[in-house]
Motif scaffolding. Structure first.
Motif, PDB file in Angstrom:
ATOM      1  N   ILE A 208       0.830  -1.208   0.000  1.00  0.00           N
ATOM      2  CA  ILE A 208       0.000   0.000   0.000  1.00  0.00           C
ATOM      3  C   ILE A 208       0.860   1.253   0.000  1.00  0.00           C
ATOM      4  O   ILE A 208       0.549   2.236  -0.681  1.00  0.00           O
ATOM      5  CB  ILE A 208      -0.970  -0.036   1.198  1.00  0.00           C
ATOM      6  N   ASP A 209       1.951   1.230   0.741  1.00  0.00           N
ATOM      7  CA  ASP A 209       2.843   2.392   0.743  1.00  0.00           C
ATOM      8  C   ASP A 209       3.457   2.633  -0.630  1.00  0.00           C
ATOM      9  O   ASP A 209       3.787   3.769  -0.983  1.00  0.00           O
ATOM     10  CB  ASP A 209       3.953   2.197   1.780  1.00  0.00           C
TER      11      ASP A 209
ATOM     12  N   PRO B 212      10.969  10.955   5.486  1.00  0.00           N
ATOM     13  CA  PRO B 212      11.243  12.363   5.388  1.00  0.00           C
ATOM     14  C   PRO B 212      12.152  12.866   6.483  1.00  0.00           C
ATOM     15  O   PRO B 212      12.885  13.816   6.306  1.00  0.00           O
ATOM     16  CB  PRO B 212       9.841  13.003   5.496  1.00  0.00           C
ATOM     17  N   GLU B 213      12.122  12.243   7.652  1.00  0.00           N
ATOM     18  CA  GLU B 213      12.931  12.731   8.755  1.00  0.00           C
ATOM     19  C   GLU B 213      14.395  12.338   8.628  1.00  0.00           C
ATOM     20  O   GLU B 213      15.246  12.785   9.377  1.00  0.00           O
ATOM     21  CB  GLU B 213      12.373  12.214  10.088  1.00  0.00           C
ATOM     22  N   SER B 214      14.705  11.470   7.654  1.00  0.00           N
ATOM     23  CA  SER B 214      16.092  11.064   7.474  1.00  0.00           C
ATOM     24  C   SER B 214      16.656  11.620   6.196  1.00  0.00           C
ATOM     25  O   SER B 214      17.570  11.089   5.608  1.00  0.00           O
ATOM     26  CB  SER B 214      16.213   9.547   7.481  1.00  0.00           C
ATOM     27  N   GLY B 215      16.063  12.738   5.723  1.00  0.00           N
ATOM     28  CA  GLY B 215      16.547  13.392   4.539  1.00  0.00           C
ATOM     29  C   GLY B 215      16.240  12.661   3.265  1.00  0.00           C
ATOM     30  O   GLY B 215      16.913  12.840   2.254  1.00  0.00           O
ATOM     31  N   GLY B 216      15.198  11.813   3.278  1.00  0.00           N
ATOM     32  CA  GLY B 216      14.799  11.117   2.069  1.00  0.00           C
ATOM     33  C   GLY B 216      15.556   9.824   1.837  1.00  0.00           C
ATOM     34  O   GLY B 216      15.400   9.189   0.810  1.00  0.00           O
ATOM     35  N   THR B 217      16.404   9.416   2.724  1.00  0.00           N
ATOM     36  CA  THR B 217      17.148   8.175   2.569  1.00  0.00           C
ATOM     37  C   THR B 217      16.235   6.990   2.838  1.00  0.00           C
ATOM     38  O   THR B 217      15.566   6.947   3.862  1.00  0.00           O
ATOM     39  CB  THR B 217      18.334   8.117   3.556  1.00  0.00           C
TER      40      THR B 217
ATOM     41  N   ALA C 206      15.696  -2.694  10.257  1.00  0.00           N
ATOM     42  CA  ALA C 206      16.485  -1.547  10.711  1.00  0.00           C
ATOM     43  C   ALA C 206      15.718  -0.247  10.536  1.00  0.00           C
ATOM     44  O   ALA C 206      15.766   0.643  11.395  1.00  0.00           O
ATOM     45  CB  ALA C 206      17.807  -1.490   9.946  1.00  0.00           C
ATOM     46  N   GLY C 207      15.004  -0.129   9.409  1.00  0.00           N
ATOM     47  CA  GLY C 207      14.219   1.077   9.179  1.00  0.00           C
ATOM     48  C   GLY C 207      13.085   1.224  10.175  1.00  0.00           C
ATOM     49  O   GLY C 207      12.803   2.323  10.662  1.00  0.00           O
ATOM     50  N   VAL C 208      12.428   0.094  10.485  1.00  0.00           N
ATOM     51  CA  VAL C 208      11.339   0.128  11.470  1.00  0.00           C
ATOM     52  C   VAL C 208      11.871   0.537  12.837  1.00  0.00           C
ATOM     53  O   VAL C 208      11.296   1.388  13.524  1.00  0.00           O
ATOM     54  CB  VAL C 208      10.645  -1.249  11.549  1.00  0.00           C
ATOM     55  N   LEU C 209      12.976  -0.063  13.233  1.00  0.00           N
ATOM     56  CA  LEU C 209      13.545   0.262  14.547  1.00  0.00           C
ATOM     57  C   LEU C 209      13.984   1.725  14.621  1.00  0.00           C
ATOM     58  O   LEU C 209      13.864   2.357  15.676  1.00  0.00           O
ATOM     59  CB  LEU C 209      14.734  -0.657  14.841  1.00  0.00           C
ATOM     60  N   ALA C 210      14.475   2.257  13.489  1.00  0.00           N
ATOM     61  CA  ALA C 210      14.884   3.660  13.482  1.00  0.00           C
ATOM     62  C   ALA C 210      13.698   4.577  13.746  1.00  0.00           C
ATOM     63  O   ALA C 210      13.799   5.553  14.493  1.00  0.00           O
ATOM     64  CB  ALA C 210      15.540   4.005  12.147  1.00  0.00           C
ATOM     65  N   VAL C 211      12.554   4.255  13.140  1.00  0.00           N
ATOM     66  CA  VAL C 211      11.353   5.061  13.361  1.00  0.00           C
ATOM     67  C   VAL C 211      10.874   4.913  14.801  1.00  0.00           C
ATOM     68  O   VAL C 211      10.515   5.892  15.465  1.00  0.00           O
ATOM     69  CB  VAL C 211      10.240   4.650  12.379  1.00  0.00           C
ATOM     70  N   VAL C 212      10.873   3.683  15.310  1.00  0.00           N
ATOM     71  CA  VAL C 212      10.385   3.445  16.672  1.00  0.00           C
ATOM     72  C   VAL C 212      11.278   4.134  17.701  1.00  0.00           C
ATOM     73  O   VAL C 212      10.781   4.644  18.714  1.00  0.00           O
ATOM     74  CB  VAL C 212      10.281   1.937  16.950  1.00  0.00           C
TER      75      VAL C 212
ATOM     76  N   LEU D 190       1.776   9.536  14.263  1.00  0.00           N
ATOM     77  CA  LEU D 190       3.132   9.129  14.618  1.00  0.00           C
ATOM     78  C   LEU D 190       3.921   8.530  13.467  1.00  0.00           C
ATOM     79  O   LEU D 190       5.143   8.664  13.410  1.00  0.00           O
ATOM     80  CB  LEU D 190       3.081   8.116  15.772  1.00  0.00           C
ATOM     81  N   ALA D 191       3.261   7.832  12.551  1.00  0.00           N
ATOM     82  CA  ALA D 191       3.977   7.129  11.485  1.00  0.00           C
ATOM     83  C   ALA D 191       4.461   8.111  10.420  1.00  0.00           C
ATOM     84  O   ALA D 191       3.788   9.106  10.134  1.00  0.00           O
ATOM     85  CB  ALA D 191       3.062   6.081  10.846  1.00  0.00           C
ATOM     86  N   PRO D 192       5.628   7.866   9.810  1.00  0.00           N
ATOM     87  CA  PRO D 192       6.054   8.685   8.669  1.00  0.00           C
ATOM     88  C   PRO D 192       4.983   8.659   7.582  1.00  0.00           C
ATOM     89  O   PRO D 192       4.358   7.623   7.342  1.00  0.00           O
ATOM     90  CB  PRO D 192       7.338   7.995   8.200  1.00  0.00           C
ATOM     91  N   VAL D 193       4.777   9.779   6.932  1.00  0.00           N
ATOM     92  CA  VAL D 193       3.675   9.911   5.974  1.00  0.00           C
ATOM     93  C   VAL D 193       3.753   8.859   4.876  1.00  0.00           C
ATOM     94  O   VAL D 193       2.729   8.310   4.457  1.00  0.00           O
ATOM     95  CB  VAL D 193       3.664  11.330   5.368  1.00  0.00           C
ATOM     96  N   ASP D 194       4.966   8.569   4.399  1.00  0.00           N
ATOM     97  CA  ASP D 194       5.094   7.624   3.298  1.00  0.00           C
ATOM     98  C   ASP D 194       5.146   6.172   3.759  1.00  0.00           C
ATOM     99  O   ASP D 194       5.365   5.276   2.948  1.00  0.00           O
ATOM    100  CB  ASP D 194       6.334   7.955   2.454  1.00  0.00           C
ATOM    101  N   ARG D 195       4.943   5.935   5.066  1.00  0.00           N
ATOM    102  CA  ARG D 195       4.976   4.560   5.580  1.00  0.00           C
ATOM    103  C   ARG D 195       3.788   4.289   6.493  1.00  0.00           C
ATOM    104  O   ARG D 195       3.843   3.428   7.377  1.00  0.00           O
ATOM    105  CB  ARG D 195       6.301   4.310   6.311  1.00  0.00           C
ATOM    106  N   GLN D 196       2.692   4.991   6.262  1.00  0.00           N
ATOM    107  CA  GLN D 196       1.512   4.805   7.102  1.00  0.00           C
ATOM    108  C   GLN D 196       0.896   3.425   6.900  1.00  0.00           C
ATOM    109  O   GLN D 196       0.350   2.845   7.834  1.00  0.00           O
ATOM    110  CB  GLN D 196       0.493   5.899   6.821  1.00  0.00           C
ATOM    111  N   GLY D 197       0.983   2.900   5.686  1.00  0.00           N
ATOM    112  CA  GLY D 197       0.469   1.552   5.463  1.00  0.00           C
ATOM    113  C   GLY D 197       1.226   0.534   6.282  1.00  0.00           C
ATOM    114  O   GLY D 197       0.636  -0.337   6.936  1.00  0.00           O
TER     115      GLY D 197
END
Length: 410
Positions: free
Chosen positions: A68-69, A202-207, A213-219, A340-347
């Motif tokens: 979905i994302d 978006p909070e990581s400059g678009g990287t 690892a990405g999930v844990l970074a957001v959490v 709370l979720a990044p806009v492009d990863r809400q799914g």
């Protein structure tokens, strides 16, 4: 966001679809004994027909969220409805245990895509109070489904154990309506022209931040996400303490017929529908944290009352009180994930909410069941009351700490 006719159509399609996510298992609950006789299998094997789809929802939801994302919610939502119709209605023509179990797995995958698709469609199409209203209506539709579909399944099951499977075909016209009336989102257009990868933060400059690892970074940046998942897990575990164990309590006060028991569960769903329908107006007056504390207080009172209920009439307030609280907690959890979720990863992050909820439902008998030999069925609701009281204290302490941090020191 304008209140266009397309937005209204989307709302009512997703609200109708929301009743299906709870119907997936609820409609067959009253006919488990008939399924057992019709297939010639044990009681536990017949029970797998009810629970298998839930395991697939837990496993497939993160996949649904990631898709979905990347492509937007519309097409996965439609695909989920079609899978739902095919997998659910297969029981009309299948009369062997193995193939029927496989069809229930297909149903679970479809439900995962429908569940998360509904969530992200609401996130994309609504904002502010309108989003609160949409989330409340979605939770109200879940409650309505919990109230109505078991009655439908029980009625059709008196004619044939296979007939209730036909109700799953309702998803087919909903899918066709979604194709015709729900527009593609901007996210889908970005995916089509290659301008979006669906995995950036978006909070990581678009990287891109993919995988664990990405999930844990957001959490790590937003630890409140874990609290929301725990809240949703706990709410579903407490809900199923009623679904699984309340019939035993009712038997102790002289209520044993399946119809009478279904009316208590319907009262629980109806109460949740009322508070969910009022959710957007309540959220405009008080903060969501306060609404959730109120829900835990309702649950504390409901479960405490259940431990002393000694008549069929005295057994009504616990299910009604719990339902009122549920109608406040579910939309609050979804609203917090949207915030709370990044806009492009809400799914992706909303899909974890679905997984947490279904794990809570599955583990509820495991958590509460061992209490019955020790304390009887009322011990289950005593433990649930303790859990609800802990929720009140924990949330109250968290709000107090937040106020103290915001209070200027002199």
């Amino acid at each position: 966001m304008t209140d266009s006719s397309g937005t209204r159509v989307t709302l009512w399609i997703v609200v109708a679809a929301a009743t299906l996510t709870v119907m997936a298992g609820a409609i067959l609950g009253p006919v488990v004994p008939a399924i057992q006789d019709g297939l010639g299998v044990s009681e536990s094997a017949a029970g797998l027909i009810i629970t298998t789809h839930g395991a697939l929802i837990v496993l497939a939801s993160p996949v649904a969220g990631s898709i979905i994302d990347r492509v937007g919610p519309r097409r996965p939502f439609v695909a989920g409805l079609l899978l739902y119709a095919a997998g659910g209605s297969a029981g009309l023509v299948i009369d062997a245990f193995g193939p029927l179990l496989l069809s229930r797995a297909v149903l679970g995958v479809g439900t995962a895509f429908v569940y998360t698709g509904i969530t992200v469609l609401i996130y994309e199409r609504f904002e502010g109070q309108r989003m609160d209203r949409a989330l409340g209506l979605r939770s109200g539709a879940n409650s309505a489904g919990a109230a109505v579909w078991p009655l439908v399944g029980g009625a059709l099951g008196t004619l044939s154990w296979q007939l209730p499977f036909g109700v799953y075909l309702i998803a087919l016209p909903l899918g066709l309506l979604a194709v015709a009336l729900i527009p593609e989102s901007g996210r889908a257009a970005a995916a089509a022209d290659g301008s979006g990868d669906g995995g950036s933060d978006p909070e990581s400059g678009g990287t891109p931040a993919a995988g664990v690892a990405g999930v844990l970074a957001v959490v790590r940046r937003r630890p409140a996400l874990l609290a929301v998942y725990l809240l949703y897990f706990g709410a579903n575990a407490l809900l199923y303490s009623i679904v699984v164990f309340y019939p035993q309590l009712l038997a102790g006060v002289g209520t044993t017929s399946s119809l009478s028991i279904s009316l208590y569960l319907a009262a629980n769903g109806a109460a949740g529908g009322v508070s969910a329908a009022l959710y957007d107006r309540l959220a405009q007056r008080v903060r969501r944290h306060v609404l959730v504390i109120a829900a835990f207080a309702l649950w504390l009172g409901a479960f405490a009352t259940a431990t002393v209920a000694d008549s069929p009439l005295a057994a009504v307030p616990p299910v009604v009180g719990f339902g009122f609280g549920l109608g406040l907690v579910f939309p609050s959890a979804f609203a917090w994930i949207e915030a709370l979720a990044p806009v492009d990863r809400q799914g992706q992050f909303s899909s974890y909410l679905a997984s947490a909820g279904y794990v809570g439902q599955f583990l509820s008998p495991v958590l509460f069941g061992p209490l019955i030999p020790l304390f009887g069925v009322r011990g289950v609701f005593g433990a649930a009351a303790v859990a609800a009281g802990g929720g009140v204290l924990s949330l109250g302490a968290a709000l107090t700490r937040r106020r103290l941090r915001r209070t200027p020191h002199r």
